[in-house]
Structures are given as structure tokens and as C-alpha cells.
Design an enzyme around this catalytic site. Sequence first.
Site, PDB file in Angstrom:
ATOM      1  N   LYS A  59       0.878  -1.363   0.058  1.00 29.00           N
ATOM      2  CA  LYS A  59      -0.054  -0.140   0.001  1.00 29.00           C
ATOM      3  C   LYS A  59       0.840   1.243   0.099  1.00 29.00           C
ATOM      4  CE  LYS A  59      -3.952   1.903   2.765  1.00 29.00           C
ATOM      5  NZ  LYS A  59      -4.623   1.772   3.864  1.00 29.00           N
ATOM      6  N   SER A  72      -9.785   2.038   2.959  1.00 28.57           N
ATOM      7  CA  SER A  72      -8.854   2.561   2.241  1.00 28.57           C
ATOM      8  C   SER A  72      -7.851   1.913   1.337  1.00 28.57           C
ATOM      9  CB  SER A  72      -8.297   3.712   3.193  1.00 28.57           C
ATOM     10  OG  SER A  72      -7.077   3.059   3.951  1.00 28.57           O
ATOM     11  N   SER A  84      -9.832  -0.540   7.394  1.00 24.47           N
ATOM     12  CA  SER A  84      -9.303  -0.382   6.000  1.00 24.47           C
ATOM     13  C   SER A  84      -8.369  -1.532   5.227  1.00 24.47           C
ATOM     14  CB  SER A  84      -8.160   0.871   5.993  1.00 24.47           C
ATOM     15  OG  SER A  84      -9.027   2.010   5.904  1.00 24.47           O
TER      16      SER A  84
END
Lengths: 485, 474
Positions: free
Chosen positions: A79, A154, A178
Site C-alpha cells: 500500500k 482505504s 481499511s
Amino acid sequence: MKLHKLSLYEAKEGLDKKEFSAKELVTSTFSRINEVDEKINAFISVDEETAISKAEEIDDNRAKGEKLPPYAGVPVAIKDNMCTDGIKTTCASKILENFVPPFDATVVKMLRDTGFIMVGKTNLDEFAMGSSTENSAFFTTKNPWDLNKVPGGSSGGSAASVASAEVPLALGSDTGGSIRQPAAFCGVVGFKPTYGRVSRYGLVAFASSFDQIGPFARNVKDVALSMNVISGHDEMDSTSADIDAPDFTKSLDKGVNGMKIGIPEEYFQLGVKSEIKNVVKNAINTIDDQGAMVEDISLPTTEYALTSYYLISPAEASSNLARFDGVRYGTRLSDENLKSLYYETRSQGFGEEVKRRIMLGNYALSSGYYDDYYLKGLKVRTLIKREFEDIFGKYDVLMAPTTPTLPFNIGEQIDDPATMYLNDICTVPVNLAGLPAISVPCGFVEGNPVGIQIIGKPFDEAKVLQVASELEKTLNLGQKIPGES
Amino acid sequence: MQSYETVIGLEVHAELLTDTKIFCGCSTEFGKKPNENVCPICLGMPGTLPVLNKNVLDLAVTAGLALNCEIAEFSKFDRKNYFYPDLPKAYQISQFDLPIARNGYIEVEVEGEKKKVRINRIHMEEDAGKLVHAAGGDSMVDFNRTGVALIEIVTEPDIRSPKEAKAYLEALKNILQYTEVSDCKMEEGSLRCDANVSIMPKGSDEFGTKTEVKNMNSFKAVEKALEYEVERQMEALEYGEEIVQETRRWDESKQVTISMRSKEEAHDYRYFPEPDLPPIVMKESELERIRANIPELPKEKKERFVSEYNLSDYDAGVLTSDKKIADYFDECAKKSENPKKPANWIMGDLLRVLNEENREIDEIKITSDMLVELCKLEEDGTISSKIAKEVFEEMYKNGDKPEEVVEKKGLKQISDQGEIEQFVEEVIEENPETIEDIRNGKDKAMGFLVGQVMKKSKGKANPQMVNDLLKEKI
């Protein structure tokens, strides 16, 4: 056999047995990314050149008979809110659009040290604030199961990259859900470990007392294997627990016989859609059938979790994001004078949602409001923690839906922040208490994946994975890849 | 004119004597090139986290104990949020409502009066960087100092005069140096002092409006700035003006305080507990370990010098007002038959040359052994006290041992009766009028004769013997 479809442990085995080379594996990863990522948009940046040369180096060393680290040559995606030495780390924000960190996050270093090859950085809601990846300053990632739908957030990029078989493993971060929510939306396994189990050093902070890094994979065993790599005490992170991590794969085949499992009724209210409830209940029943003692329980403070979370996390964020001021690194959008440097950089560099939370947080911390908002939020957090502690005196794990709804359409909620916040309703309490929790695919509704959440005691990841593994086996959904039957 | 009472409270920042910064491994060495002592952590790079330097906690607790404070069993760090280019994270990690130490005091002595100045709190925090404004209008930031460990020591408003303020600072500096908590070099910024000053009519129990005075770079400046500020406030009140609560800067060149017209935006620092650092729980055993390591403090040392070496209260006070000097004297005293002698040398010639040349006692060539040897030579009559001064200068300049100097320069005292007698007779012969004067009762003229004899002997004649012989012969 298409190499890109291999799971983490299959890829590792194949490499160990020399069924294919690291270069072949990594090359297949990039051809897969080139083939599907135009549609999916999981990646902000890819690093093909470095990855291929790393793979070649590994193949050379293997040919020489040198001892290689356990995962030498296995691709992984990260990420884009975790620092990667020499590789852009943007947090999907204009303010860090061209930021290149001079160091690796601890987890990235651990992955590299165990031989993983980082192929790229995945998309996210800017600074990990959001539940749909639509808050990325660059582009929206699509749900691999339905390109009109959001992948969740997210960590939408990481979830989608694993779901669409671009990579067997990706790291995400979970502040309020997330990892788990996008895992549920994308039909993959996503694990948020206990707060303090995995080092946060090098993870660009959103809310320090919630943030936790964890893995996405297409099966539970891969998650357990990757947890073995990234867990453990880190001297660079004062909140990292000084507790040795066990081998998380050891408990995977132990079943659930005699285990006590609590089903908190509140998680089936909270506006959870009936189609979700049905699929989740069905999954719980299969666990019941495997000899677990399943009981309905109540966690009355659950209804206050979201409010508490949306007071404390923006407060921490408002302070954590203050360092992006255009003075030392990242984007600077005026140097007329100091005031305009701050104003222009921050008002143009941050997106709507980030600015919304910074303002919320500053408000909750400001003098005169602190006691009523931030402090009250902390007190509620303590109550929620205690309630979990009490219930875990009686139960091994809890099971609940991961999300209240099925994946929603892109654009559907983006103008309605309050509705968007409700996506975290089932995941947030876990972050408030710092517990380990996993989301495992448990079925489909009209082609959309549904996830079930398994919540454990602090540092009892092994048990969470044990139940997840049993569930995976008994539901036997197979590791479907969207668009391939 | 109404008579007023002055009320002063001081906030002192002391840089801790640690090799590395408070939350990272960077060096704290002073005087490096700009941005040489930096790393991703103290530069506030995204994703970095603070880790507390254990030594900082030890030193803060040491300071707390040495200043008679209660040490908090449970203490934590907080974030103080504000934007400024020299603050990389845009918050300073500090301590807000649960500081490491509270409720202490220092005993100070001003003009023979002893009094206690209470300490409200001591807390740990990190230093900020330094802005450098270049010629072309550009501003640059040097982050070397960023993240250097500080303690802030805040007094109650117990100080009643600029003199008292100076005495408090001297006592505080002394304690911090004795305990090796800080080197307290004001010129290097390792001790900084801000003052809150107000005045009230004598006998009032309500404090007046206070001003804060900053930018005082020496103890002298503190005293001067406070004197000026008190004077300024009195005049203002006499003219019927109001005192405005504001921050003022001491201007060293003009010797005045100037309002820092930074539009007094009331800062809301939005303090909240630092989530990246666990709270500090002080175990009794840890506290005992630190307590056991606290060296002898100035007060204790002074008492020991009085009892062990028979010094006067005053002399012991002078000798203990600086740790290095106290230690130097202590070494001398241990080797000396009569500690009063080295004490006199140190308080006299030695301190004089140190002051003249602005040097520290550990930077000079005269070892304690050499000084003790000099005292011996003087005491056993090998050299006269006048010659001793000459020998001392030589020792100071070249680092020669006293006996070497005496040998080389032939400065040995002449105590040979015959030799001195010769000088005496010559002088009596050469000065008949003076002899006449003395016989007529002008005792003062005796001194002149002694001087003449000393001159003849190049200062080496034993003055006592010269005196005796002159008296005898006249």
C-alpha cells in the site's frame, strides 16, 4: 498453469522445487498487471526494472547453490502509505506526489529480508481516509468483481491487486477497517493484527493509536505465512509489543471443536443489510456444525464506537498530518511568504476528505471543546475496550459481518461523508480496542463477495486464523479469480 | 511614589547532557555544520516514530530529585501542536498535565538572607531547530538542535528581586552541573531563561499584570533586564498607565526590553497525549537506582568542606560555587597538611587568572599536586610568599613544577643568618637618616628598610629574619 494465479505458498513451493524461475514468476506478475490494471487501477506505481533484476539475481544465486531466504522471488505489493527506500511513497495525495523516502518501513525491510520482491505500490484513499478508494488524488480503483463498484477502502488498491491475481500478497493498513472492509468487498482474506503486533515504523501515520499493518491474500494459510514474516517487536516503534510471535501456521488445521464463539447481536443491527446477515449467519452455522459452541451475546457499547472513533482518529490525524507543510519535503505550492506557503500548500495539496478530518480533529482538540469531544471519545473508547475484555473472559472469538452492505457503486456515496463513515460500523470497534480481526470471504450475493469477520483476544491471532482456516475449508468457496471461471 | 513589591517567576530550559537526541540516535554535538546531526526521525519524515532515549529520563529524574521534587509514578508525553518552519513535525513532544517532577524548591542566599524558591514543575521536551535568515531574504533552517533533549524548570512566583533571580539561577546552574544533568553553557544555548515579571503595591496580596521577558543570554543580562522591566512597570503605574500582558525581548545593545509586537495571537496548542509513546511508569527500584547515583550536591559539599577542612562558611561557599573548582580544591585538600593554604591560592591568584583569561580550571597546566607542592615550599620557608607568587605565574605559564621553577631561577629563600646579616648591615650603612627616624620613633620607616634588604637579596631573604635582624641591629 498461469503463474500469476499461484497463491503465496504455491509460488514459494514452485520456486523451491525449481518448477519455474523467479524471473518467470515476476515476469508473469507484470504481464498480468499490464493486462488487467488498466481496468482495475490497483497500482499507483510499479517498479518492473528493479523487480526483474532482483529476480535474476535470485535465480543466479539459486543456480550457484547459495542459501536463499524463504520467499526469494515471491512478488508482493505494498500500500502506498508505507515508506519504500528510493521508491515514491505518495499516500495517494498531491502533497506527497513526488515524495521519495530515504528509508524502508520496517515491514518492507522484513519482506525484502525474507526474499520478497516488491512489484509496486497500491492505490488508497488519500492518507488512508475513506472506505472506497475514491478519495485517492490520482484515480479510483475498481472492484475486480464489478468494475462499476468500489473495491472498498482505504486499502482498495491492495485488496484489488490480490483479488485480480496481480500479486499473491499485498500489505495494507487498517485504522478503522481499511483492510477488512476492502477484503470483504473484493472477496479476499484480509487480516488486521493486534495493535502492536506489527511495527508501524515507516507507515505514514493517519491515527497512531489505531493504525495497524496487515496482509491481504487469497487464502488463510498465505495470511498466516505472511504474518510470520512481518510480526514481532521493533525497537523503532515504541508501541510495538515486546512479545515473540508464534508460528501462525501451527494452529491452522486444529479445527474449532469445543471452541466458544460469541455472536454479538448489535453487529446484526446497525443498518446491516439482510442479504449480508443471511450469508454471514449461514457461515456461522457451518462453524457451529464443526463442533464449536456458538452463543448469541450482547456488546451494548457498540453503538457508540463510530462516534468515539470519529472524534479520536481525526484528532490524531490533525496532528499527524501537520508535518506536511511544504517546508522540508513533498509538494510546495507557493513561497511568497511563510503564511502563503502553509496555506497554499495545505489547501491545494490535501483533498476534501483529508481536510474535513483535519478540521474535525482540530475542532475536537481545541480549547473549550477538548473535554466534550476528544476526552469524551477516549472515555467511551475505554468502555468499549473493557466490554471486549469482559466478553473475552468467556469466549475464544467473536464472529460478525465485516460490512453492513454489499460493495456500492462508484460515486454513490462520495458526496455523503456521513453515509460513507457508516461503512466502518462493524470494523471500528475492533480498532478502538486494538484487537486482532480477520475478514474471510463467506459467500456471494448476486456476484458480489461478502465477508465475515472473526475477532480475537489481543495477541491471540493464532486462534483467529484457526477459525478462519476452518471456515475456509468447510465453506469451500475455492479461490475464485474474477473474470475466470 | 508608592512603594512596590516585585514578583518574578522563572522558566529555565536546560539542555540535557546526553550524547544523542531525545527520540533518535543523532549526535547532540554542538558546533557542527548545519544539518549534519539529522536523520529521518528528527526531520519529521513521514512514517517515522519517536523512541525515548532512556538516559533523558534518568537525567530528568536526577534533576527532579536534586531539586527536592516529587517524581511522578505515572507520567506521559503530550503533543504541543503549532506550525513553525523550525518544528519539523509541526508539534513538539513535551509534557503537559503529568510532568515527570513537581513541587520542589531551591534554597538561595541573597545578602546573607536564606530563602526557598519553590519549583512548580520539571518536564521533559524536545528542542526545536534554528532559523537562519540569509542576506537575500531567504530563510534557512538548521535542524541540528531539533530533538535535543531539554528539561523545563518552572518556579512559583516566589522571587522578589532581580538579585534573587540571579541567585536562583546561579544555585540552579550549580546543582545541574554538579549532577551532570546539563553543562549549562548559556553561550551555547544549553541554559535559557525566560522571566515573568509583575509588580504590586507593597503589602498587597494580589499580583499585578505580568509581562514575559525573553532573550536574556547571561545571568547578568537576566538581572539587568529584570531591573529595567521592574523600573519600567513602576514608571508606567506612576503615570497612571496600565501594564499590558505581553512578551518582551531584552535588547542587550540598548539595555532595554522591547515589546515583541508579534500580534499576540492566543495560541491554542491543542495538547493531547502522544500516541506514539507509551506512558512512563516509574518503579520504586528505578527511582532508588537513580537516587543512589546522585553525587554530592553543592550544599552537602559546602558543609563537608567546613567540617572536614576547617574552612569558614564563606570560603566553603566560594569554593563550592563551581563544581570543577570544588573538585580541584577537594583534590588539593586531600593531599595537603593544611587545606586552608590551597584554598587561599585557589580563591586568590587562581580564580583571578581564570577570570582574566576566561578559562576553566580543567584547562590549566597547574595540577592539584603542583599547587599542593607550592604551598609546601611556602610553608617550610623554602620560598617567601612574595616569591611564591612569582613561582605561581611561572607554573601557570609553562606548566613547570614549583620545585623546578625555584631551582631554575634560583629563587630559594635565603635563611642563612650570615648572608642576611650582610645585607642588613649594608642597608643600615647606606641609610643613616632612616635609622635616625626609626630611633626617633618613626616605626613606618622600618618597612622601607626591610624593602631595601629584600631588594638586595632579590626578594629571596627570609622576611621574618630580615625583620628580626634589623630590629636587633638598630
